[in-house]
Scaffold this active site. Sequence first.
Site, PDB file in Angstrom:
ATOM      1  N   CYS A  65       0.789  -1.230   0.090  1.00 22.94           N
ATOM      2  CA  CYS A  65      -0.036  -0.085   0.042  1.00 22.94           C
ATOM      3  C   CYS A  65       0.818   1.339   0.140  1.00 22.94           C
ATOM      4  O   CYS A  65       0.416   2.358  -0.082  1.00 22.94           O
ATOM      5  CB  CYS A  65      -0.943   0.004   1.278  1.00 22.94           C
ATOM      6  SG  CYS A  65      -2.070  -1.548   0.964  1.00 22.94           S
ATOM      7  N   HIS A  69      -3.613   7.176   2.743  1.00 29.25           N
ATOM      8  CA  HIS A  69      -3.785   5.812   2.367  1.00 29.25           C
ATOM      9  C   HIS A  69      -5.274   5.411   2.632  1.00 29.25           C
ATOM     10  O   HIS A  69      -5.656   5.486   3.863  1.00 29.25           O
ATOM     11  CB  HIS A  69      -2.879   4.664   2.760  1.00 29.25           C
ATOM     12  CG  HIS A  69      -3.290   3.380   2.373  1.00 29.25           C
ATOM     13  ND1 HIS A  69      -3.545   2.816   1.229  1.00 29.25           N
ATOM     14  CD2 HIS A  69      -3.322   2.144   3.090  1.00 29.25           C
ATOM     15  CE1 HIS A  69      -3.839   1.580   0.974  1.00 29.25           C
ATOM     16  NE2 HIS A  69      -3.646   1.076   2.119  1.00 29.25           N
ATOM     17  N   ASN A 129     -10.166  -0.364  -0.003  1.00 26.93           N
ATOM     18  CA  ASN A 129      -8.845  -0.081  -0.086  1.00 26.93           C
ATOM     19  C   ASN A 129      -8.284  -0.757  -1.356  1.00 26.93           C
ATOM     20  O   ASN A 129      -8.507  -1.937  -1.581  1.00 26.93           O
ATOM     21  CB  ASN A 129      -8.271  -0.999   0.986  1.00 26.93           C
ATOM     22  CG  ASN A 129      -6.806  -0.980   1.172  1.00 26.93           C
ATOM     23  OD1 ASN A 129      -5.994  -0.649   0.377  1.00 26.93           O
ATOM     24  ND2 ASN A 129      -6.223  -1.307   2.307  1.00 26.93           N
TER      25      ASN A 129
HETATM   26  N1  ACO Z   1     -18.728  -8.388  10.618  1.00 23.61           N
HETATM   27  C1  ACO Z   1     -19.230  -8.510  11.598  1.00 23.61           C
HETATM   28  N2  ACO Z   1     -18.557  -8.673  12.605  1.00 23.61           N
HETATM   29  C2  ACO Z   1     -17.400  -8.817  12.634  1.00 23.61           C
HETATM   30  C3  ACO Z   1     -16.384  -8.515  11.489  1.00 23.61           C
HETATM   31  C4  ACO Z   1     -17.286  -8.459  10.475  1.00 23.61           C
HETATM   32  N3  ACO Z   1     -16.524  -8.076   9.003  1.00 23.61           N
HETATM   33  N4  ACO Z   1     -15.019  -8.776  11.700  1.00 23.61           N
HETATM   34  C5  ACO Z   1     -15.073  -8.990  13.293  1.00 23.61           C
HETATM   35  N5  ACO Z   1     -16.268  -9.066  13.720  1.00 23.61           N
HETATM   36  C6  ACO Z   1     -16.509  -9.162  14.926  1.00 23.61           C
HETATM   37  C7  ACO Z   1     -15.470  -9.855  15.990  1.00 23.61           C
HETATM   38  O1  ACO Z   1     -15.678 -11.122  16.093  1.00 23.61           O
HETATM   39  C8  ACO Z   1     -15.638  -9.256  16.955  1.00 23.61           C
HETATM   40  O2  ACO Z   1     -16.592  -9.835  17.758  1.00 23.61           O
HETATM   41  P1  ACO Z   1     -16.720 -10.088  19.560  1.00 23.61           P
HETATM   42  O3  ACO Z   1     -16.313  -8.672  19.996  1.00 23.61           O
HETATM   43  O4  ACO Z   1     -17.841 -10.695  19.802  1.00 23.61           O
HETATM   44  O5  ACO Z   1     -15.252 -10.609  19.758  1.00 23.61           O
HETATM   45  C9  ACO Z   1     -15.843  -7.698  16.904  1.00 23.61           C
HETATM   46  O6  ACO Z   1     -16.580  -7.861  15.560  1.00 23.61           O
HETATM   47  C10 ACO Z   1     -14.731  -6.745  16.765  1.00 23.61           C
HETATM   48  O7  ACO Z   1     -13.705  -7.415  16.064  1.00 23.61           O
HETATM   49  P2  ACO Z   1     -12.152  -6.713  15.715  1.00 23.61           P
HETATM   50  O8  ACO Z   1     -11.372  -7.706  14.961  1.00 23.61           O
HETATM   51  O9  ACO Z   1     -11.667  -6.252  17.072  1.00 23.61           O
HETATM   52  O10 ACO Z   1     -12.630  -5.681  14.564  1.00 23.61           O
HETATM   53  P3  ACO Z   1     -11.835  -4.218  14.555  1.00 23.61           P
HETATM   54  O11 ACO Z   1     -12.592  -2.978  15.002  1.00 23.61           O
HETATM   55  O12 ACO Z   1     -10.454  -4.526  14.759  1.00 23.61           O
HETATM   56  O13 ACO Z   1     -11.890  -4.268  12.969  1.00 23.61           O
HETATM   57  C11 ACO Z   1     -10.870  -4.472  10.749  1.00 23.61           C
HETATM   58  C12 ACO Z   1     -11.473  -5.121  11.867  1.00 23.61           C
HETATM   59  C13 ACO Z   1     -11.775  -3.788  10.052  1.00 23.61           C
HETATM   60  C14 ACO Z   1     -10.120  -5.458   9.983  1.00 23.61           C
HETATM   61  C15 ACO Z   1      -9.614  -3.399  11.519  1.00 23.61           C
HETATM   62  O14 ACO Z   1      -9.037  -4.154  12.372  1.00 23.61           O
HETATM   63  C16 ACO Z   1      -8.775  -3.042  10.269  1.00 23.61           C
HETATM   64  O15 ACO Z   1      -9.285  -2.213   9.290  1.00 23.61           O
HETATM   65  N6  ACO Z   1      -7.571  -3.241  10.344  1.00 23.61           N
HETATM   66  C17 ACO Z   1      -6.563  -2.633   9.528  1.00 23.61           C
HETATM   67  C18 ACO Z   1      -6.617  -3.524   8.354  1.00 23.61           C
HETATM   68  C19 ACO Z   1      -5.807  -2.774   7.114  1.00 23.61           C
HETATM   69  O16 ACO Z   1      -5.924  -1.579   6.894  1.00 23.61           O
HETATM   70  N7  ACO Z   1      -5.265  -3.703   6.159  1.00 23.61           N
HETATM   71  C20 ACO Z   1      -4.504  -3.321   5.116  1.00 23.61           C
HETATM   72  C21 ACO Z   1      -3.502  -2.794   5.090  1.00 23.61           C
HETATM   73  S1  ACO Z   1      -2.380  -2.019   3.975  1.00 23.61           S
HETATM   74  C22 ACO Z   1      -2.058  -3.184   2.863  1.00 23.61           C
HETATM   75  O17 ACO Z   1      -0.699  -3.025   2.603  1.00 23.61           O
HETATM   76  C23 ACO Z   1      -2.798  -4.155   2.403  1.00 23.61           C
END
Ligand code: ACO
Length: 332
Positions: free
Chosen positions: A120, A259, A289
Amino acid sequence: MQNIYSSRPHAAITAIGGYVPQGRRTNFDLEQVCDTSDEWIVKRTGIKERRILEQGLATSDMAVMAIQDLCTRYAKDIADVDAIIVATSTPDVLMPATANIIARKLGLKNVWAFDMNAACSGFLYALDMGASLVETERYKNVLIVGADNISAFVDIHDRSTNILFGDGAGVIWLEPSAEAGVMDAFMQSNGDGREFLNIEGGGSLYPTSQETPDDERRYLRQDGKVVFKQAVQSMSNACKHILDRNQLGIEQVNWLVPHQANKRIIDAVGKEINIQEEKTLTNIAYRGNTIAATIPLCIWENIKLIQKGDLLMLTAFGAGFSWGASLLRWMI
Ligand code: ACO
């Protein structure tokens, strides 16, 4: 070579183009394939839909469309291009480089063309490289493409990744300029990210083989929480650093172009560097993204807001980990 500048030229962006595929993947589509909801995705990521490239096409096809868009809008002649750098993590094939495939599709015969993989952060890395080429005076018209067909590597049933990613391509044209368009660039990386963000399959360690067509390693995997924290910290620090070393205050920045990974990451960076929300450009809601394409696409889609002379601060974070920030004076 005759020098029309009093000293070596700077590099400036003189044209921009973009392309997103027609196919849409909405949050409601994702509700059909995994346990998620539109409400959760919008609240946790700010994303409503992403564009998905049809099967049979690849990264180079989107890049060519973006380049053709640029040439049409800015009346540029593709034959003038002497270097193409393609930032991508999703090349059409492992060899040759996607940049060579693009050159062939555009009929370019004598162009220096190569790919840059910095995930990215790729577009910012390639922009720095391209600006440096122009500054040497050895290259005059350099295309910097950010393009990724990341949907080909997303497991549609994995709700920790399928909600985030979409396909697209953006491109800018760099030329010599008496004034600095690309003012400064600060790029860094480390090797700490491999287990937190990767696509392990398809390389020389785990080559694709007929025996393993369904190998899980062909998919992008990540630890979202780790990536989230690192992204906020690294992009904020890079922005502060580049402003400091140019003796600029945040109030002098007209537009932050971060980004587009997650709207909450964008908001957290904005808060950390203390920029007003109205000065932050986004397109994440309808694009997701798009990896190396996010920054040029975001500028392209918000181009009407940007005035000649505006100061833009770009910042990115990606696999590696890799990250950085750039300062641009907008010249068009
Ligand atoms: N739909 C519904 N519920 C979900 C989902 C989903 N898609 N994903 C997770 N949950 C649930 C989990 O099970 C958890 O439930 P619980 O509280 O009962 O245990 C709750 O929602 C919270 O889950 P988290 O994993 O803590 O969710 P978070 O707020 O961290 O969001 C996400 C997840 C969106 C992936 C976030 O962490 C994120 O965006 N991280 C950055 C990722 C990124 O940018 N990657 C690319 C980088 S750049 C590159 O080079 C590719």
